[in-house]
Design an enzyme around this catalytic site. Structure first.
Site, mmCIF file in Angstrom:
data_model
loop_
_atom_site.group_PDB
_atom_site.id
_atom_site.type_symbol
_atom_site.label_atom_id
_atom_site.label_comp_id
_atom_site.label_asym_id
_atom_site.label_seq_id
_atom_site.Cartn_x
_atom_site.Cartn_y
_atom_site.Cartn_z
ATOM 1 N N ASP A 15 -36.445 -21.643 -99.470
ATOM 2 C CA ASP A 15 -34.686 -21.411 -99.166
ATOM 3 C C ASP A 15 -34.107 -22.594 -98.847
ATOM 4 O OD1 ASP A 15 -32.666 -19.620 -99.514
ATOM 5 O OD2 ASP A 15 -32.561 -19.709 -97.067
ATOM 6 N N SER A 16 -32.560 -22.574 -99.390
ATOM 7 C CA SER A 16 -32.069 -23.636 -98.613
ATOM 8 C C SER A 16 -31.922 -23.861 -97.245
ATOM 9 C CB SER A 16 -30.634 -23.469 -99.070
ATOM 10 O OG SER A 16 -30.038 -22.316 -98.439
ATOM 11 N N TYR A 47 -26.428 -24.260 -100.147
ATOM 12 C CA TYR A 47 -26.378 -24.603 -101.725
ATOM 13 C C TYR A 47 -25.270 -23.730 -102.348
ATOM 14 C CZ TYR A 47 -31.262 -26.653 -101.901
ATOM 15 O OH TYR A 47 -32.397 -27.281 -101.646
ATOM 16 N N GLY A 48 -24.861 -22.665 -101.742
ATOM 17 C CA GLY A 48 -23.755 -21.677 -102.474
ATOM 18 C C GLY A 48 -22.708 -22.549 -103.124
ATOM 19 N N CYS A 78 -34.379 -17.482 -102.415
ATOM 20 C CA CYS A 78 -32.991 -17.767 -102.342
ATOM 21 C C CYS A 78 -32.402 -17.443 -103.604
ATOM 22 C CB CYS A 78 -32.850 -19.184 -102.385
ATOM 23 S SG CYS A 78 -31.345 -20.056 -102.397
ATOM 24 N N ASN A 79 -31.158 -16.625 -103.518
ATOM 25 C CA ASN A 79 -30.559 -16.160 -104.833
ATOM 26 C C ASN A 79 -29.832 -17.244 -105.502
ATOM 27 O OD1 ASN A 79 -30.361 -12.738 -104.923
ATOM 28 N ND2 ASN A 79 -30.612 -13.662 -102.553
ATOM 29 N N THR A 80 -29.349 -18.315 -104.721
ATOM 30 C CA THR A 80 -28.392 -19.259 -105.490
ATOM 31 C C THR A 80 -29.231 -20.187 -106.255
ATOM 32 O OG1 THR A 80 -27.295 -19.314 -103.568
ATOM 33 C CG2 THR A 80 -26.979 -21.263 -104.890
ATOM 34 N N GLU A 163 -26.075 -20.065 -90.518
ATOM 35 C CA GLU A 163 -26.514 -21.527 -90.146
ATOM 36 C C GLU A 163 -26.213 -22.045 -88.832
ATOM 37 O OE1 GLU A 163 -29.106 -23.482 -92.158
ATOM 38 O OE2 GLU A 163 -29.422 -21.676 -93.242
ATOM 39 N N CYS A 197 -27.885 -12.536 -101.176
ATOM 40 C CA CYS A 197 -28.286 -13.667 -100.614
ATOM 41 C C CYS A 197 -29.071 -13.369 -99.508
ATOM 42 C CB CYS A 197 -26.829 -14.332 -100.036
ATOM 43 S SG CYS A 197 -27.219 -15.810 -98.972
ATOM 44 N N THR A 198 -30.124 -14.225 -99.373
ATOM 45 C CA THR A 198 -31.109 -13.864 -98.364
ATOM 46 C C THR A 198 -30.875 -14.061 -96.980
ATOM 47 O OG1 THR A 198 -32.333 -16.212 -98.685
ATOM 48 C CG2 THR A 198 -33.068 -14.310 -100.068
ATOM 49 N N HIS A 199 -29.473 -14.792 -96.757
ATOM 50 C CA HIS A 199 -29.075 -15.087 -95.467
ATOM 51 C C HIS A 199 -28.442 -13.782 -94.668
ATOM 52 C CE1 HIS A 199 -29.553 -19.175 -96.023
ATOM 53 N NE2 HIS A 199 -29.372 -19.602 -94.636
HETATM 54 N N1 DGL Z 1 -30.110 -17.825 -98.891
HETATM 55 C C1 DGL Z 1 -29.513 -18.516 -100.028
HETATM 56 C C2 DGL Z 1 -29.234 -17.265 -101.127
HETATM 57 O O1 DGL Z 1 -29.988 -16.313 -101.268
HETATM 58 C C3 DGL Z 1 -28.331 -18.954 -99.597
HETATM 59 C C4 DGL Z 1 -27.876 -20.042 -100.050
HETATM 60 C C5 DGL Z 1 -27.093 -21.088 -99.220
HETATM 61 O O2 DGL Z 1 -27.525 -22.083 -98.905
HETATM 62 O O3 DGL Z 1 -25.780 -21.255 -99.665
HETATM 63 O O4 DGL Z 1 -28.421 -17.559 -102.047
#
Ligand code: DGL
Length: 278
Positions: A15-16, A47-48, A78-80, A163, A197-199
């Protein structure tokens, strides 16, 4: 003989930042016998807001790093990264790197599951700007559930709140309420909201607080864990390459002490990570 000598290795989870820990946690509960190697690119999160090319380049670097550590299978938690890099990596990079290795994402399994959850077929998606702009959910839902309607809302402030360890602070309420309202204003008929988004599960208490009770809030952890279990069941050739000592190691591109203290809070256990450069 060690794992490397036997040609077996941990399952890579990428993940990011910290968000992928919500996926890792569910996977380890479902499949505790496997070894896992988590990589958070915290130094370059979020990463978004980043462009397609940058997310692709960063994700490919991480995947290659995990392959070099002996992983045969990598989950983009990570979805992004799943939205912006997965297809390219699967179609263009894997054949050159090693056609026997696999990279799996989180969007397709989530979309497959939503058909069992929604009754009205009106689906809300909350995600990063990158995920929402990519329209990956709209495209996948159209393929599998062509009668469903998709309503999307990007939540650019949610990943920075997580974060920066502000997910449970009073300040987070304003932005959680704001984006949920903006989504729900698009339709009165939404019956399921995908946290794309996994966050976002780290904000779950506040998300529940501002979402009407009749709406299903769909978290990805157990969906991805079930889908991985099914994949390993169906792919014996991959399963035998995944080592099984029940271990979990952590890598971060940021400071290891910082990662340890935040990841320990999210996972409720002591974490001893290692700093790496990508
Ligand atoms: N956990 C990432 C996701 O699922 C977050 C991406 C990010 O870093 O913005 O998209």
């Amino acid at each position: 003989m060690n794992n490397q000598a036997q040609g077996i290795g941990p399952i890579g989870v990428f993940d990011s930042g910290y968000g992928g820990l919500t996926i890792l946690d569910a996977i380890r509960k479902k499949l505790p016998q496997y070894d896992y190697l988590y990589l958070g690119d915290n130094a370059r999160a979020p990463y978004g807001p980043r462009s397609f090319n940058i997310v692709y380049r960063f994700t490919l670097e991480a995947v290659k790093y995990l392959f070099d550590q002996g992983c045969h299978l990598v989950i983009l938690a990570c979805n992004t990264a799943s939205a912006k890099a997965l297809r390219n990596i699967q179609q263009n990079d894997l054949p050159n790197i090693d056609p026997t290795k696999r990279v799996l994402g989180v969007i397709r399994p989530t979309v497959e599951k939503i058909g069992e959850i929604s009754h009205t077929g009106n689906i809300g998606i909350l995600g990063t700007t990158g995920t929402i702009q990519s329209k990956s959910y709209d495209i996948e839902i159209e393929k599998i559930h062509p009668t469903f309607k998709v309503f999307s809302q990007s939540c650019p402030l949610w990943v920075p709140l997580v974060e920066n360890l502000e997910a449970h602070g009073d300040g987070a309420d304003y932005f959680v309420h704001k984006y949920i309202n903006e989504l729900l204003q698009q339709s009165n008929d939404i019956d399921s909201i995908i946290l794309g988004c996994t966050h976002y599960p780290i904000l779950i208490d506040k998300i529940r607080k501002y979402t009407p009770d009749h709406i299903n809030i769909v978290e990805q952890g157990t969906i991805i864990a079930d889908s991985l279990a099914d994949y390993l069941n169906r792919h014996h050739e991959m399963d035998i390459k995944c080592s099984k000592n029940g271990s979990c190691s952590y890598l971060t591109t940021e400071d290891a002490d910082k990662f340890n203290s935040l990841a320990s809070i999210f996972l409720n256990e002591n974490i001893d990570s290692k700093h790496i450069n990508l």
